[in-house]
Scaffold this motif. Structure first.
Motif, PDB file in Angstrom:
ATOM      1  N   ILE A 327     -16.115  34.655  51.946  1.00 20.69           N
ATOM      2  CA  ILE A 327     -16.273  34.729  50.502  1.00 20.69           C
ATOM      3  C   ILE A 327     -15.336  35.758  49.881  1.00 20.69           C
ATOM      4  CG2 ILE A 327     -18.059  36.502  50.319  1.00 20.69           C
ATOM      5  CD1 ILE A 327     -19.472  34.558  48.376  1.00 20.69           C
ATOM      6  N   SER A 328     -14.804  36.669  50.704  1.00 26.64           N
ATOM      7  CA  SER A 328     -13.835  37.633  50.211  1.00 26.64           C
ATOM      8  C   SER A 328     -12.474  36.947  50.155  1.00 26.64           C
ATOM      9  CB  SER A 328     -13.782  38.848  51.146  1.00 26.64           C
ATOM     10  OG  SER A 328     -12.802  39.751  50.705  1.00 26.64           O
ATOM     11  N   SER A 329     -11.989  36.696  48.951  1.00 29.92           N
ATOM     12  CA  SER A 329     -10.783  35.908  48.803  1.00 29.92           C
ATOM     13  C   SER A 329     -10.093  36.268  47.504  1.00 29.92           C
ATOM     14  CB  SER A 329     -11.126  34.414  48.802  1.00 29.92           C
ATOM     15  OG  SER A 329     -11.867  34.082  47.641  1.00 29.92           O
ATOM     16  N   PRO A 330      -8.829  35.854  47.336  1.00 30.29           N
ATOM     17  CA  PRO A 330      -8.151  36.070  46.049  1.00 30.29           C
ATOM     18  C   PRO A 330      -8.881  35.414  44.885  1.00 30.29           C
ATOM     19  CG  PRO A 330      -6.576  35.460  47.756  1.00 30.29           C
ATOM     20  CD  PRO A 330      -7.932  35.275  48.344  1.00 30.29           C
ATOM     21  N   HIS A 331      -9.570  34.315  45.150  1.00 32.86           N
ATOM     22  CA  HIS A 331     -10.329  33.654  44.085  1.00 32.86           C
ATOM     23  C   HIS A 331     -11.434  34.568  43.563  1.00 32.86           C
ATOM     24  CE1 HIS A 331      -8.533  29.623  44.311  1.00 32.86           C
ATOM     25  NE2 HIS A 331      -8.431  29.843  45.610  1.00 32.86           N
ATOM     26  N   LEU A 332     -12.115  35.261  44.477  1.00 35.46           N
ATOM     27  CA  LEU A 332     -13.185  36.154  44.060  1.00 35.46           C
ATOM     28  C   LEU A 332     -12.637  37.333  43.267  1.00 35.46           C
ATOM     29  CD1 LEU A 332     -16.168  36.902  44.108  1.00 35.46           C
ATOM     30  CD2 LEU A 332     -15.797  38.012  46.301  1.00 35.46           C
ATOM     31  N   GLN A 333     -11.536  37.884  43.718  1.00 38.48           N
ATOM     32  CA  GLN A 333     -10.958  39.010  42.987  1.00 38.48           C
ATOM     33  C   GLN A 333     -10.447  38.559  41.622  1.00 38.48           C
ATOM     34  OE1 GLN A 333      -8.488  41.449  45.374  1.00 38.48           O
ATOM     35  NE2 GLN A 333      -8.641  43.152  43.956  1.00 38.48           N
ATOM     36  N   SER A 334      -9.938  37.340  41.543  1.00 38.35           N
ATOM     37  CA  SER A 334      -9.524  36.804  40.241  1.00 38.35           C
ATOM     38  C   SER A 334     -10.726  36.643  39.323  1.00 38.35           C
ATOM     39  CB  SER A 334      -8.826  35.449  40.433  1.00 38.35           C
ATOM     40  OG  SER A 334      -7.657  35.578  41.222  1.00 38.35           O
ATOM     41  N   ALA A 335     -11.854  36.226  39.897  1.00 38.15           N
ATOM     42  CA  ALA A 335     -13.074  36.080  39.097  1.00 38.15           C
ATOM     43  C   ALA A 335     -13.514  37.427  38.529  1.00 38.15           C
ATOM     44  CB  ALA A 335     -14.185  35.463  39.937  1.00 38.15           C
ATOM     45  N   VAL A 336     -13.407  38.489  39.334  1.00 28.44           N
ATOM     46  CA  VAL A 336     -13.760  39.818  38.846  1.00 28.44           C
ATOM     47  C   VAL A 336     -12.842  40.211  37.692  1.00 28.44           C
ATOM     48  CG1 VAL A 336     -13.869  42.269  39.454  1.00 28.44           C
ATOM     49  CG2 VAL A 336     -14.705  40.544  41.061  1.00 28.44           C
ATOM     50  N   ALA A 337     -11.570  39.920  37.827  1.00 24.56           N
ATOM     51  CA  ALA A 337     -10.625  40.249  36.752  1.00 24.56           C
ATOM     52  C   ALA A 337     -10.962  39.487  35.473  1.00 24.56           C
ATOM     53  CB  ALA A 337      -9.202  39.914  37.205  1.00 24.56           C
ATOM     54  N   ARG A 338     -11.376  38.244  35.589  1.00 23.00           N
ATOM     55  CA  ARG A 338     -11.712  37.457  34.407  1.00 23.00           C
ATOM     56  C   ARG A 338     -12.980  37.970  33.731  1.00 23.00           C
ATOM     57  NH1 ARG A 338     -10.466  31.881  37.734  1.00 23.00           N
ATOM     58  NH2 ARG A 338      -8.206  32.211  37.864  1.00 23.00           N
ATOM     59  N   ILE A 339     -13.886  38.530  34.532  1.00 19.78           N
ATOM     60  CA  ILE A 339     -15.069  39.155  33.933  1.00 19.78           C
ATOM     61  C   ILE A 339     -14.655  40.350  33.079  1.00 19.78           C
ATOM     62  CG2 ILE A 339     -17.192  40.403  34.438  1.00 19.78           C
ATOM     63  CD1 ILE A 339     -17.503  38.675  36.931  1.00 19.78           C
ATOM     64  N   TYR A 340     -13.714  41.149  33.601  1.00 19.24           N
ATOM     65  CA  TYR A 340     -13.216  42.278  32.814  1.00 19.24           C
ATOM     66  C   TYR A 340     -12.516  41.803  31.545  1.00 19.24           C
ATOM     67  CZ  TYR A 340     -14.287  45.908  36.243  1.00 19.24           C
ATOM     68  OH  TYR A 340     -14.945  46.802  37.072  1.00 19.24           O
ATOM     69  N   LEU A 341     -11.847  40.651  31.621  1.00 20.21           N
ATOM     70  CA  LEU A 341     -11.222  40.093  30.423  1.00 20.21           C
ATOM     71  C   LEU A 341     -12.272  39.775  29.371  1.00 20.21           C
ATOM     72  CD1 LEU A 341      -8.397  37.613  31.547  1.00 20.21           C
ATOM     73  CD2 LEU A 341      -8.174  39.903  30.569  1.00 20.21           C
ATOM     74  N   GLN A 342     -13.377  39.162  29.794  1.00 16.35           N
ATOM     75  CA  GLN A 342     -14.444  38.849  28.857  1.00 16.35           C
ATOM     76  C   GLN A 342     -15.039  40.108  28.233  1.00 16.35           C
ATOM     77  OE1 GLN A 342     -16.539  35.925  31.723  1.00 16.35           O
ATOM     78  NE2 GLN A 342     -17.084  35.164  29.704  1.00 16.35           N
ATOM     79  N   ALA A 343     -15.076  41.177  29.020  1.00 17.00           N
ATOM     80  CA  ALA A 343     -15.629  42.431  28.508  1.00 17.00           C
ATOM     81  C   ALA A 343     -14.634  43.178  27.634  1.00 17.00           C
ATOM     82  CB  ALA A 343     -16.061  43.324  29.673  1.00 17.00           C
ATOM     83  N   GLY A 344     -13.368  42.766  27.643  1.00 15.36           N
ATOM     84  CA  GLY A 344     -12.353  43.441  26.853  1.00 15.36           C
ATOM     85  C   GLY A 344     -11.666  44.589  27.565  1.00 15.36           C
ATOM     86  N   TYR A 345     -11.925  44.734  28.872  1.00 12.28           N
ATOM     87  CA  TYR A 345     -11.289  45.804  29.660  1.00 12.28           C
ATOM     88  C   TYR A 345     -10.000  45.252  30.282  1.00 12.28           C
ATOM     89  CZ  TYR A 345     -15.353  48.838  29.172  1.00 12.28           C
ATOM     90  OH  TYR A 345     -16.344  49.636  28.665  1.00 12.28           O
ATOM     91  N   ILE A 346      -8.971  45.207  29.466  1.00 15.29           N
ATOM     92  CA  ILE A 346      -7.707  44.608  29.906  1.00 15.29           C
ATOM     93  C   ILE A 346      -7.098  45.395  31.064  1.00 15.29           C
ATOM     94  CG2 ILE A 346      -5.415  43.855  29.169  1.00 15.29           C
ATOM     95  CD1 ILE A 346      -7.673  42.351  27.846  1.00 15.29           C
TER      96      ILE A 346
END
Length: 483
Positions: A327-346
């Motif tokens: 489950i540890s993969s680039p897809h998961l890390q990308s998902a974390v980054a997109r969550i930060y995008l939604q929160a506005g933490y660019i």
């Protein structure tokens, strides 16, 4: 409000709380985070510290050394006062004790006979209509309405076809019929069928009915006696997915915090089981419990995102990015980054996107998708459009990218081009895209912006959706009033 047939629950002897209303407007972007189809009485668990074997376990802390008996102490004192005899060097060596795993394997399963699981009164009748039929009746004349099968007949079709056509009504009826006719002793068959039944009802958005039948099921399971037989049933036979589904009944009742607590309890159990299997050197079972715990973290993160607690969701998933498992993969890390995008933490999103960009195992299309989403968050719609078009050069049938490209074109005022892209995609794969609610929402929005043909275009879209969508579509994505 999307009707979930709350009135139908009157036929049940159980009282179920009102259904939680889901947001009517989906996220216009469709993002593939690489994960499919989780909380917090202890802050350490909800922060997602992973499933490490070195974590202190509550079970381990409660281990107490056995006290010596009084008889043993007296005998020891007497031995000290007497001279010790010479050791017998020819004494036979006793055989080594059997391992714990051998004892577990030889444990006799209890005899379980649960006729309460197969009686017909455990189930509620499925409504013979749905919101999509209501829209067809209101907006489409009888001669133009596509034929929809709401009978739930499953005998004429194989299971694979039922799944591929989203025939959840037929699947739910099939599961019920097979449960009722099953042998009460065959729990290995009955319990998975129960999960199939409840999952199909949830797919149809009959949340009141799903909750009522799930409560019926666990009422019977929790009444099993003696206690050791009940424990054996829950640990050995009950599908773990059923326990997760039972926890979600709190979500459907509107108790978000109760849902989080139930998920955290399951997560803690996964950690304890993983450590126990590691001590037994059972790598297969250890990996299974770790994977379950990781998936529960994903469910927890999804719930936190829905509750707008984006930072907690990101902090929960970040430790998983550092684990050496599937489950540890680039897809998961990308998902974390997109969550930060939604929160506005660019800034935090850029850090995770940069880590994926430097990962040699990450796909080029994933890196480009991340760049496009980052450009969209920064308002650079032209750069985002070019990035999506770059992906389409190598993946022309990537409908996820086509949908996101239409969003960027809309933001640039190119409404006609966005409509053309989505309509062409719908024609090429109607069975796939008529169940993608963000896609339908975006297309309906573009139709409304071209107000001269909006009403007729949306009626045509409704007809197309009715042909292919099957059961369970949230009709709010079509932006057509039901009243």
């Amino acid at each position: 409000m999307d009707p979930d047939f709350e009135g139908k629950d009157d036929e049940s002897t159980h009282t179920v709380p009102s259904v939680l209303v889901e947001p009517d407007v989906p996220d216009p972007f469709i993002v593939d985070d690489g994960s499919e189809d989780s909380d917090s009485s202890e802050h350490s668990d909800s922060s997602g510290n992973g499933l490490t074997e070195d974590d202190p376990s509550p079970a381990a802390e409660e281990n107490i050394a056995l006290a010596q008996s009084t008889i043993l102490e007296n005998s020891v004192n007497e031995e000290v006062q007497r001279p010790l005899p010479s050791p017998n060097i020819n004494k036979a060596v006793p055989p080594p004790p059997e391992s714990l795993s051998d004892e577990d394997d030889e444990e006799e399963p209890p005899e379980l006979y649960l006729p309460g699981l197969i009686i017909p009164t455990m189930f509620l009748p499925i409504p013979n209509t749905d919101p999509l039929t209501t829209l067809l009746t209101k907006f489409i004349p009888p001669e133009r309405r596509p034929t929809r099968d709401l009978s739930g007949q499953w005998q004429r079709t194989d299971f694979h076809t039922l799944v591929m056509t989203n025939s959840w009504r037929a699947i739910a009826r099939m599961a019920r019929d097979r449960i009722v006719s099953a042998n009460p002793e065959d729990l290995a068959l009955i319990l998975p069928l129960w999960y199939l039944r409840l999952s199909a009802l949830a797919r149809m958005r009959l949340f009141n009915q799903t909750s009522a039948e799930c409560i019926n099921l666990f009422t019977v399971l929790n009444s099993v006696q003696p206690e050791n037989a009940r424990s054996w049933l829950f640990e050995r036979l009950l599908p773990f997915e059923l326990e997760v589904l039972y926890a979600k009944t709190k979500y459907w009742a509107g108790d978000h915090m109760g849902y989080l607590d139930a998920l955290v309890s399951l997560l803690r159990r996964c950690k304890q089981q993983a450590r126990q299997m590691a001590r037994k050197k059972d790598q297969v079972a250890n990996g299974m419990w770790k994977e379950r715990g990781s998936r529960l973290c994903l469910i927890l993160a999804s719930q936190l995102i829905e509750m707008k607690d984006f930072i907690a969701a990101a902090k929960l998933l970040e430790p998983l990015c550092k684990q050496d498992d599937e489950i540890s993969s680039p897809h998961l890390q990308s998902a974390v980054a997109r969550i930060y995008l939604q929160a506005g933490y660019i800034k935090m999103a850029v850090e995770h996107f940069s880590a994926v960009a430097q990962d040699p195992t990450a796909d080029t299309s994933l890196k480009t998708m991340n760049a496009a989403l980052l450009a969209s968050a920064e308002g650079d719609w032209e750069k985002a459009s070019q990035a999506f078009k770059q992906i389409l050069q190598s993946e022309p049938d990537n409908f996820l990218v086509l949908n996101n490209l239409a969003v960027t074109l809309l933001s640039q005022g190119q409404i006609k081009e966005g409509i053309q892209i989505l309509e062409d995609a719908l024609k090429s794969s109607p069975s796939l895209l008529t169940v993608a609610e963000p896609f339908l929402f975006n297309l309906s929005t573009l139709y409304e912006l071209r107000s001269t043909t909006a009403a007729e275009k949306k009626r045509e879209l409704l007809i197309e959706v009715a042909k292919w969508a099957g059961d369970g579509l949230r009709t709010a994505c079509l932006k057509m009033p039901t009243m």
